[in-house]
Motif scaffolding. Structure first.
Motif, PDB file in Angstrom:
ATOM      1  N   PRO A  55       0.813  -1.219   0.000  1.00  0.00           N
ATOM      2  CA  PRO A  55       0.000   0.000   0.000  1.00  0.00           C
ATOM      3  C   PRO A  55       0.847   1.271   0.000  1.00  0.00           C
ATOM      4  O   PRO A  55       0.469   2.277  -0.613  1.00  0.00           O
ATOM      5  N   LEU A  56       2.008   1.226   0.651  1.00  0.00           N
ATOM      6  CA  LEU A  56       2.888   2.395   0.633  1.00  0.00           C
ATOM      7  C   LEU A  56       3.351   2.694  -0.788  1.00  0.00           C
ATOM      8  O   LEU A  56       3.388   3.856  -1.216  1.00  0.00           O
ATOM      9  N   GLN A  57       3.694   1.638  -1.530  1.00  0.00           N
ATOM     10  CA  GLN A  57       4.114   1.829  -2.921  1.00  0.00           C
ATOM     11  C   GLN A  57       2.969   2.369  -3.779  1.00  0.00           C
ATOM     12  O   GLN A  57       3.171   3.251  -4.623  1.00  0.00           O
ATOM     13  N   LEU A  58       1.771   1.827  -3.571  1.00  0.00           N
ATOM     14  CA  LEU A  58       0.610   2.299  -4.329  1.00  0.00           C
ATOM     15  C   LEU A  58       0.337   3.776  -4.045  1.00  0.00           C
ATOM     16  O   LEU A  58       0.153   4.570  -4.961  1.00  0.00           O
ATOM     17  N   LEU A  59       0.310   4.126  -2.768  1.00  0.00           N
ATOM     18  CA  LEU A  59       0.005   5.509  -2.409  1.00  0.00           C
ATOM     19  C   LEU A  59       1.110   6.463  -2.845  1.00  0.00           C
ATOM     20  O   LEU A  59       0.833   7.582  -3.287  1.00  0.00           O
ATOM     21  N   ALA A  60       2.369   6.033  -2.730  1.00  0.00           N
ATOM     22  CA  ALA A  60       3.476   6.874  -3.186  1.00  0.00           C
ATOM     23  C   ALA A  60       3.394   7.070  -4.699  1.00  0.00           C
ATOM     24  O   ALA A  60       3.581   8.187  -5.197  1.00  0.00           O
ATOM     25  N   SER A  61       3.100   6.003  -5.431  1.00  0.00           N
ATOM     26  CA  SER A  61       2.978   6.116  -6.885  1.00  0.00           C
ATOM     27  C   SER A  61       1.826   7.045  -7.263  1.00  0.00           C
ATOM     28  O   SER A  61       1.956   7.862  -8.180  1.00  0.00           O
ATOM     29  N   LEU A  62       0.715   6.920  -6.557  1.00  0.00           N
ATOM     30  CA  LEU A  62      -0.417   7.803  -6.838  1.00  0.00           C
ATOM     31  C   LEU A  62      -0.079   9.258  -6.557  1.00  0.00           C
ATOM     32  O   LEU A  62      -0.478  10.153  -7.297  1.00  0.00           O
ATOM     33  N   SER A  63       0.663   9.503  -5.482  1.00  0.00           N
ATOM     34  CA  SER A  63       0.974  10.890  -5.122  1.00  0.00           C
ATOM     35  C   SER A  63       1.859  11.559  -6.168  1.00  0.00           C
ATOM     36  O   SER A  63       1.841  12.774  -6.306  1.00  0.00           O
TER      37      SER A  63
END
Length: 170
Positions: A55-63
């Motif tokens: 989830p950290l990777q997903l949220l970082a990528s989205l940001s």
């Protein structure tokens, strides 16, 4: 495979666990009052860290996604739900890794994980065919553009060849 039923008195549902082991071999489950051995705790810790990183990777990528605010809200909602689902799964492994044996904590964790996973699945259900259809249309448009670019390149090569023949004649 043998099916072992693991249940908790507080839950009315039983969990089915597939096991390749004979019945004599104890199978670790999170309702057990006994702590798992060190290697299982280490395995759970590694799994938890991996689950938390997704989830950290997903949220970082989205940001960092430049068109985040133009993204359809449904897609953004599914990504957040998926991140929550994976986070919940990781939390269960973390509880086992640190040696939590409180059945109520696991029941609540499993209930939240089940709710988030069910909601994610229900939201994804109507979206998958639409996303695949749009992906297919996009790939067809991309192929058409590629074909047009190839044809334009061929025409440019032909024009260059004609110019060379004309300049050789002059």
């Amino acid at each position: 495979f043998l099916i072992t039923i693991v249940s908790s008195p507080a839950l009315s549902l039983s969990l089915l666990r597939w096991s390749p082991y004979p019945l004599e071999v104890p199978i670790y489950n999170h309702f057990s009052r006994h702590l798992p051995n060190l290697s299982m705790r280490l395995d759970d810790l590694i799994i938890a860290i991996s689950y938390f990183s997704i989830p950290l990777q997903l949220l970082a990528s989205l940001s960092f996604y430049p068109r985040l605010w133009q993204m359809p809200k449904q897609i953004l909602f599914v990504v957040v739900l998926f991140a929550l689902f994976v986070l919940c799964c990781g939390f269960g492994h973390l509880l086992r890794a640190v040696g939590v044996t409180n059945e109520r904590v696991f029941e609540i964790t499993n209930l939240v994980t089940a709710g988030v996973s069910l909601l994610t699945a229900l939201v994804l259900l109507p979206m998958v065919p639409t996303v695949l259809s749009e992906l297919d249309e996009g790939l067809i448009r991309l192929q058409r553009l590629d074909d047009e670019a190839m044809a334009a390149g061929d025409n440019a090569h032909q024009a260059m060849a004609n110019l060379k023949i004309y300049s050789d004649d002059v």
